[in-house]
Design an enzyme around this catalytic site. Structure first.
Site, mmCIF file in Angstrom:
data_model
loop_
_atom_site.group_PDB
_atom_site.id
_atom_site.type_symbol
_atom_site.label_atom_id
_atom_site.label_comp_id
_atom_site.label_asym_id
_atom_site.label_seq_id
_atom_site.Cartn_x
_atom_site.Cartn_y
_atom_site.Cartn_z
ATOM 1 N N ASP A 22 -12.090 104.758 68.731
ATOM 2 C CA ASP A 22 -12.011 106.171 68.343
ATOM 3 C C ASP A 22 -13.294 106.861 68.806
ATOM 4 O O ASP A 22 -14.358 106.652 68.235
ATOM 5 C CB ASP A 22 -11.860 106.280 66.816
ATOM 6 N N ASP A 94 -11.769 112.983 60.811
ATOM 7 C CA ASP A 94 -13.002 112.457 61.412
ATOM 8 C C ASP A 94 -13.722 111.429 60.536
ATOM 9 O O ASP A 94 -14.917 111.539 60.262
ATOM 10 C CB ASP A 94 -13.966 113.607 61.748
ATOM 11 N N HIS A 137 -19.661 115.751 53.586
ATOM 12 C CA HIS A 137 -18.370 116.341 53.974
ATOM 13 C C HIS A 137 -17.230 115.986 53.030
ATOM 14 O O HIS A 137 -16.160 116.568 53.109
ATOM 15 C CB HIS A 137 -17.960 115.873 55.374
ATOM 16 N N ASP A 267 -29.400 114.468 62.583
ATOM 17 C CA ASP A 267 -28.712 114.856 63.814
ATOM 18 C C ASP A 267 -29.139 116.264 64.224
ATOM 19 O O ASP A 267 -28.706 116.781 65.253
ATOM 20 C CB ASP A 267 -27.190 114.762 63.636
ATOM 21 N N TYR A 307 -27.641 110.323 64.982
ATOM 22 C CA TYR A 307 -26.913 109.399 65.864
ATOM 23 C C TYR A 307 -27.671 108.959 67.098
ATOM 24 O O TYR A 307 -27.211 108.097 67.831
ATOM 25 C CB TYR A 307 -25.554 110.019 66.227
HETATM 26 C C1 FKS Z 1 -17.221 116.756 67.342
HETATM 27 C C2 FKS Z 1 -16.636 115.739 66.425
HETATM 28 C C3 FKS Z 1 -17.386 115.650 65.159
HETATM 29 C C4 FKS Z 1 -17.396 114.324 63.073
HETATM 30 C C5 FKS Z 1 -18.811 114.574 62.836
HETATM 31 C C6 FKS Z 1 -19.205 114.059 61.474
HETATM 32 C C7 FKS Z 1 -20.622 114.329 61.145
HETATM 33 C C8 FKS Z 1 -21.074 113.615 59.916
HETATM 34 C C9 FKS Z 1 -22.447 113.974 59.414
HETATM 35 C C10 FKS Z 1 -22.793 113.105 58.223
HETATM 36 F F1 FKS Z 1 -23.956 113.458 57.722
HETATM 37 F F2 FKS Z 1 -21.904 113.237 57.276
HETATM 38 F F3 FKS Z 1 -22.884 111.851 58.565
HETATM 39 N N1 FKS Z 1 -16.862 114.680 64.328
HETATM 40 N N2 FKS Z 1 -17.961 116.199 68.416
HETATM 41 O O1 FKS Z 1 -23.419 113.782 60.393
HETATM 42 O O2 FKS Z 1 -22.537 115.320 59.042
HETATM 43 ZN ZN ZN Z 2 -24.300 115.569 60.509
#
Ligand code: FKS
Ligand code: ZN
Length: 679
Positions: A22, A94, A137, A267, A307
């Site tokens: 994914d 997600d 989230h 991030d 990330y």
């Molecule tokens: C676009 C797709 C984004 C999901 C992103 C999730 C982010 C999670 C987060 C958390 F803190 F919760 F981990 N998909 N490219 O970083 O906010």
């Molecule tokens: Zn985030």
């Protein structure tokens, strides 16, 4: 004295991962946690923290935020087959499930609660929880964006319930909008939620209309939800700091939380593939520091996203090192906020002006608001078509943040005999250096033969030199004549290696403006004397009607004027002068002292007049890094002060970019930086 910093971590939370292909979820890996923890161990920071054991959140804890149906559904996931997990996953957005994620989610929420308990019971002053899965989230009945249980939202409810506290501030500096937290507290005025997030006019995930600046909260909670949408990528240190100085901090001080929770996602730092922002990891030292004098220092940082593993671990270390009390590094590249950030700032301030007295005089919403949005969107699309090539976030490089060394002596005091030296500080006197003594005699003591004054002044000079070498962090001197001592230090600093000195003067000390227009010093003087005129870019008198005795007006001046000026000026030394009869309360003085230590690597020298003995203790404690006591809920500042400050800020913003709060095009009127915010 200085209570410790808790660190919560359990390897168990690395024991789940994505089990299928994914592309959306593949960035959320167990290494995020191991790398962060290893960096804390390697740098010796983990050892300096108090390791607090993690526990599982109970059903009752989880039900503070989530529905019974949802909890029961998540409870079945450990027994699911791969196919069943994939199917369950598809019901949410997600996010991915794994047989062990329920266990980890209980630990993540439980770790957050353990942290809250440690801070609320006074076992530690502050702390950080390294957790997975993240939380911000997830909603009442839905997992979302890698999140299962809303760790921080649960913690806010828990803290209110268990400790009876009235107000909780949640600062979400993750690059995504924590819509789960927003939905949880939307109508609740006891929880103030602040989030900045990549938005790009609703094109960026989670693509919600609710993430824009005009979602301010509902019913009783109106004004208690603050969204700062980033409509462009590439936001930098200046953009982040402006939002802190001109939105978050003024509101947070007015709100006066009893506890600060941080949705600490990284991030939002440079190199992150999701955020694509360009703030350096050391900005988190400043963001953390700026929050550490709220709520008497009760701050809990809880990991959310991040990330790019390098950027992530560097940012985590910066945050924890600051929580431990080490001086923040000098902030780099503060070249002022970009136009897009200023547009957001303008909109957020306008949307909240009716709720917060600190924003009463903020500019109205730009009239072209809606159409601007459309134009902006069209422009953006155009750019995409022409295929402008930009560096991808992963290719971004940045220097490793410099090692932050705490000086061997934190705080040194130059005190007259008979005045006791507070615990934890070092009484300082120099063996008089004949060169210095002669120089002083020539310059300052021509017609007196005051040997006491000479001793004091030569000690001061020596103290400044030791700060320069980082042998001493900061200092305080009780002197007979603050004006003379100030001149003496300034002259010395100007001839020595100090590149820039920020002089902050509270009350009426006689300050000669001679030699203060070359940029080597920046003087900001708070008083009630209207006669003081601004003399160029580097001499800024701040006149408040009642001097510094009105805490609200003073706080507003410090947050919205002094801090941005100080950050942009980036001094190597801060000279903080308290003239007699300043009218400033101890509490406000401690806040000022604490906040200024984010500058100049914490090198602050405080000068006070001999008569102010009673203030030595409180000042020393702030210099040692003890959080200032909360000022309490601030009432509205005097209207004439708010107006005067606003006028001053507008007049200065041509020279000082961090004072800007509106974008040139949307400022209204012919002179974009003047007069637009005063009716
Ligand atoms: C676009 C797709 C984004 C999901 C992103 C999730 C982010 C999670 C987060 C958390 F803190 F919760 F981990 N998909 N490219 O970083 O906010
Ligand atoms: Zn985030």
């Amino acid at each position: 004295m200085k209570m410790g910093t808790a660190l919560l971590y359990d390897e168990e939370m690395t024991k789940y991962k994505l089990l299928w292909v994914d592309p959306v979820c593949k960035i959320e890996v167990p290494e995020r946690l191991t790398v962060s923890h290893e960096a804390l161990v390697k740098t010796g920071l983990a050892d300096r923290c108090i390791a607090v054991p993690v526990r599982e959140a109970t059903d009752a804890d989880i039900l503070l935020v989530h529905s019974e149906e949802y909890l029961e559904a998540v409870k079945t996931t450990p027994y699911m087959t791969l196919e069943e997990l994939m199917e369950f996953t598809l019901q949410h957005g997600d996010v991915y499930f794994h047989p062990n994620i329920y266990h980890c989610a209980k630990l993540a929420a439980g770790a957050t609660l353990q942290l809250v308990d440690s801070v609320m019971t006074g076992k530690v002053r502050n702390g950080m929880a390294l957790v997975r899965p993240p939380g911000h989230h997830s909603m009442r009945s839905a997992a979302n964006g890698f999140c299962v249980f809303n760790n921080v939202a649960i913690a806010a409810r828990y803290a209110k319930q268990k400790y009876g506290i009235k107000r909780v501030l949640i600062v979400d500096w993750d690059v995504h909008h924590g819509q789960g937290v927003q939905y949880c507290f939307e109508d609740d005025p006891s929880v103030l939620y602040f989030s900045w997030h990549r938005y790009e006019h609703q094109k960026f995930w989670p693509q919600l209309r609710d993430s824009d600046y005009d979602s301010v909260g509902k019913e009783k909670g109106a004004g208690f939800n603050i969204n700062v949408p980033w409509n462009k990528v590439g936001m930098k240190n200046s953009d982040y700091l402006s939002v802190f100085c001109h939105v978050l901090l003024p509101i947070a001080y007015e709100f006066s939380p009893d506890l600060v929770l941080v949705c600490a996602g990284f991030d939002s730092a440079i190199g992150d593939p999701e955020g694509e922002m360009r703030a350096s990891p050391d900005i988190f030292a400043h963001l953390t520091h700026l929050l550490m004098n709220l709520a008497g220092g009760k701050l809990c940082a809880v990991l959310e996203g991040g990330y790019n593993l390098t950027s992530l671990h560097q940012s985590v270390c910066q945050t924890v090192q600051t929580l431990l009390g080490d001086p923040a590094p000098r902030p780099a590249n503060l070249d002022g906020p970009c136009t897009s950030a200023l547009e957001s700032l303008h909109c957020v301030r306008a949307a909240h002006k009716q709720y917060w007295s600190c924003l009463k005089h903020a500019a109205e919403l730009p009239t072209s608001d809606v159409s601007t949005k459309c134009i902006k969107l069209a422009e953006e699309e155009e750019k995409q078509k022409t295929g402008e090539v930009e560096k991808s976030a992963e290719e971004e490089t940045w220097p490793e943040p410099p090692k932050r060394l705490a000086p061997p002596v934190s705080t040194a005091l130059v005190l007259p005999e008979g005045v006791a030296c507070p615990d934890g500080c070092k009484r300082f006197s120099s063996s008089e250096d004949p060169v210095i003594v002669n120089k002083l005699r020539e310059k300052f003591l021509t017609d007196s033969d005051d040997s006491d004054a000479l001793t004091t002044l030569s000690s001061l000079t020596a103290l400044v030199e030791k700060m320069e070498k980082n042998e001493i962090g900061n200092g305080l001197a009780l002197v007979r004549d603050v004006s003379m001592a100030m001149m003496c230090v300034v002259q010395h600093a100007a001839t020595a290696h100090h590149d820039r000195v920020l002089i902050v003067c509270v009350g009426d000390a006689v300050v000669s403006s001679q030699g203060t227009d070359d940029g080597k010093t920046l003087l900001v003087q708070f008083s009630n004397k209207e006669s003081e005129e601004q003399k160029g870019k580097f001499h800024i008198p701040v006149c408040l009607k009642k001097g510094c005795s009105d805490v609200s007006g003073f706080t507003q001046a410090v947050l919205g004027l002094l801090l941005p000026l100080g950050y942009e000026y980036d001094p190597s030394l801060v000279l903080l002068v308290r003239a007699p009869g300043s009218g400033l309360s101890d509490g406000a003085w401690q806040q000022l002292t604490g906040l200024l230590q984010g500058l100049a690597q914490g090198h602050t020298l405080v000068l006070m007049q001999e008569g102010e003995k009673a203030c030595v203790g409180p000042t020393a404690s702030s210099l040692l890094g003890v959080a200032a006591p909360p000022l309490g809920k601030l009432h509205a500042p005097l209207p004439e002060d708010v107006e005067a400050l606003e006028r001053l800020r507008l007049g200065l913003q041509a020279d000082w970019k961090l004072l800007r709060t509106t974008a040139p095009e949307t400022g209204g009127g012919e002179a974009p930086f003047f007069g637009s915010e005063i009716s």
